[in-house]
Design an enzyme around this catalytic site. Structure first.
Site, mmCIF file in Angstrom:
data_model
loop_
_atom_site.group_PDB
_atom_site.id
_atom_site.type_symbol
_atom_site.label_atom_id
_atom_site.label_comp_id
_atom_site.label_asym_id
_atom_site.label_seq_id
_atom_site.Cartn_x
_atom_site.Cartn_y
_atom_site.Cartn_z
ATOM 1 N N LYS A 113 0.928 -1.281 0.045
ATOM 2 C CA LYS A 113 -0.035 -0.059 -0.035
ATOM 3 C C LYS A 113 0.909 1.214 0.044
ATOM 4 C CE LYS A 113 -4.172 0.933 0.245
ATOM 5 N NZ LYS A 113 -5.647 0.062 -0.149
ATOM 6 N N ASP A 131 -6.780 4.636 -4.565
ATOM 7 C CA ASP A 131 -7.651 4.257 -3.168
ATOM 8 C C ASP A 131 -8.105 5.749 -3.062
ATOM 9 O OD1 ASP A 131 -7.508 2.098 -0.812
ATOM 10 O OD2 ASP A 131 -7.583 4.114 0.146
HETATM 11 N N1 GLU Z 1 -7.219 0.359 -2.987
HETATM 12 C C1 GLU Z 1 -8.122 -0.866 -3.072
HETATM 13 C C2 GLU Z 1 -8.219 -1.771 -2.093
HETATM 14 O O1 GLU Z 1 -8.072 -1.386 -0.698
HETATM 15 C C3 GLU Z 1 -7.816 -1.719 -4.477
HETATM 16 C C4 GLU Z 1 -6.293 -1.881 -4.659
HETATM 17 C C5 GLU Z 1 -5.846 -2.439 -5.959
HETATM 18 O O2 GLU Z 1 -6.740 -2.599 -6.923
HETATM 19 O O3 GLU Z 1 -4.642 -2.786 -6.284
HETATM 20 O O4 GLU Z 1 -8.106 -3.084 -2.058
#
Ligand code: GLU
Length: 445
Positions: A125, A165
């Site tokens: 992340k 996100d």
């Molecule tokens: N931000 C999204 C999550 O919390 C998607 C992340 C992604 O697609 O890599 O899962």
């Protein structure tokens, strides 16, 4: 927490002040005792200790200049948490609240969420404490370019694959992809997901998190002999996850009576007018009060919090972490809520989760319920790797299959460990075992 208590104390000591990270770790560790008791080899190999320590943590300066030439400095992050199952995968969040503890909580959850999809993706992340609110397109572009100028050296389709996100959508992914391509001189489609449909993006990726959350809810209701048809639904938020949760809930015959943003919430007893909500939020990038003004006098706008007092059968928290507290959960239970599924990451506080579980409400944790977004990102990577592009209908069918698979593995794992119907236990143990088995096989790294 018998096996786990000393380990948790060490995590507190080593990651001081990172309260959201502590919360996310504790929520997982609390459920792992039964699996660690059955499988001592996981304890001997220190799998939990290794999982709680990110493989790599990057913190970097992001300087940029605004439209009047004034210079700003933000802090960028990428936490590459686990590559046991595949390249690090997870979104980027641009929000003033972003700090290392927030990125680590999100990255930690991402490991197990990604494992649950059954697809080959590790967990990571990132983001920045940049506030996109009120910024021009040109400012957003310069920020994204500066951010990627540093981050690019850590990425790659086989290494680390970010996505969106909060505060990062199609526009930002476009600017970051452009900068990555310019610096590396490679058209490496699979290095980012959430791309535009004309240049490597996957159909249904935009819709996937919200759709998936509602499909997961439908599965939970099915085990209780119910469906979404005719149910009253409350959704918090009005961003990408909320909008497409509303869309799918409506398609399945539910009436969504409320949604919100950080300024307050609207109550629309006729059911949210989705076209108008999209116009206000996606096109004008306006406030939720504008929805009430344009929709008509039957709609009430209430400033501040309190959305969870609106009576509903199904509650979908789709805004942000720790937005649904114990008092909210008590109000929802009093009003007869049957199912709650987390569209956002960790929106329900631990006390609120306990209230739902004690009241026998079906509770779907974010790791399982909102995994549809990242699952569809993995489908985007698959299409990029084979230089293919699938139809909306095919992608949505794959998403539905994946959500059923996640539901069923959480459900059966919870049963296997003697806590039937407890999706928190099911999701944590099912996700953990997949990661743990890969780590055992790959040796001490
Ligand atoms: N931000 C999204 C999550 O919390 C998607 C992340 C992604 O697609 O890599 O899962």
């Amino acid at each position: 927490m018998r096996v786990i208590e000393p380990l948790y104390a060490e995590i507190l000591r080593r990651n001081q002040g990172e309260t959201e990270f502590h919360q996310a770790v504790r929520e997982v560790l609390e459920t792992l005792d039964p699996v660690l008791e059955r499988r001592p080899e996981l304890v001997d190999a220190r799998i939990v200790e290794r999982t709680c320590e990110p493989e790599r943590q990057l913190i970097f300066r992001v300087p940029w200049s605004d439209d009047s030439g004034d210079i700003h400095v933000n802090r960028g992050f990428r936490v590459e948490f686990s590559s046991a199952l595949g390249p690090y995968k997870g979104g980027l969040r641009f929000h003033p609240s972003v700090n290392l503890g927030i990125v680590k909580f999100l990255g930690f959850e991402q490991i197990f969420k990604n494992a649950l999809t059954g697809l080959p993706i590790g967990g990571g992340k990132g983001g920045a404490d940049f506030d996109p609110k009120g910024r021009s397109d040109a400012e957003i572009m310069r920020f994204c370019q500066s951010f990627m100028t540093e981050l690019h050296r850590h990425l790659g389709e086989y290494t680390d694959v970010p996505a969106g996100d909060i505060g990062v959508g199609g526009r930002e992914i476009g600017y970051m992809f452009g900068q990555y391509k310019r610096i590396t001189n490679r058209y490496e489609s699979g290095v980012l997901t959430g791309k535009g449909l004309g240049w490597g993006g996957a159909q249904a990726r935009t819709e996937a998190t919200g759709y998936g959350c509602v499909l997961f809810t439908a599965e939970m209701l099915r085990t209780r002999g119910e469906s979404l048809d005719g149910q009253r639904v409350a959704v918090s938020g009005s961003g990408n996850v909320a909008i497409y949760a509303i869309e799918k809930a409506q398609q399945l015959g539910a009436t969504v009576v409320t949604c919100s943003d950080s300024s307050g919430y609207v109550v629309d007893e006729k059911g949210i007018d989705l076209a108008l909500l999209k116009e206000v939020k996606e096109v004008r990038r306006g406030r939720i009060s504008e929805y009430a003004e344009l929709r008509g006098s039957h709609v009430k706008f209430v400033p501040g919090t309190g959305l969870w007092n609106v009576p509903c059968d199904v509650a979908l928290p789709c805004a942000t972490q720790n937005e649904l507290h114990e008092t909210d959960a008590l109000a929802l239970v009093r009003n007869g809520v049957k199912a709650v599924a987390e569209g956002a990451n960790m929106p329900t506080t631990p006390e609120a989760v306990r209230v739902f579980q004690e009241a026998g409400v079906a509770f779907g944790p974010g790791k399982a319920a909102n995994a549809g977004g990242v699952a569809t990102s993995a489908l985007e990577m698959q299409q990029n790797a084979s230089r293919d592009s699938w139809t909306f209908a095919h992608t949505e069918e794959r998403l539905a299959e994946i959500m059923r698979h996640i539901h069923d593995s959480c459900y059966t794992t919870a049963e296997r460990y003697g806590t039937p119907g407890n999706y928190v236990v099911g999701a944590n143990i099912a996700g953990f075992e997949l990661v743990a088995d890969a780590m055992l096989a790959q040796g001490l790294i």
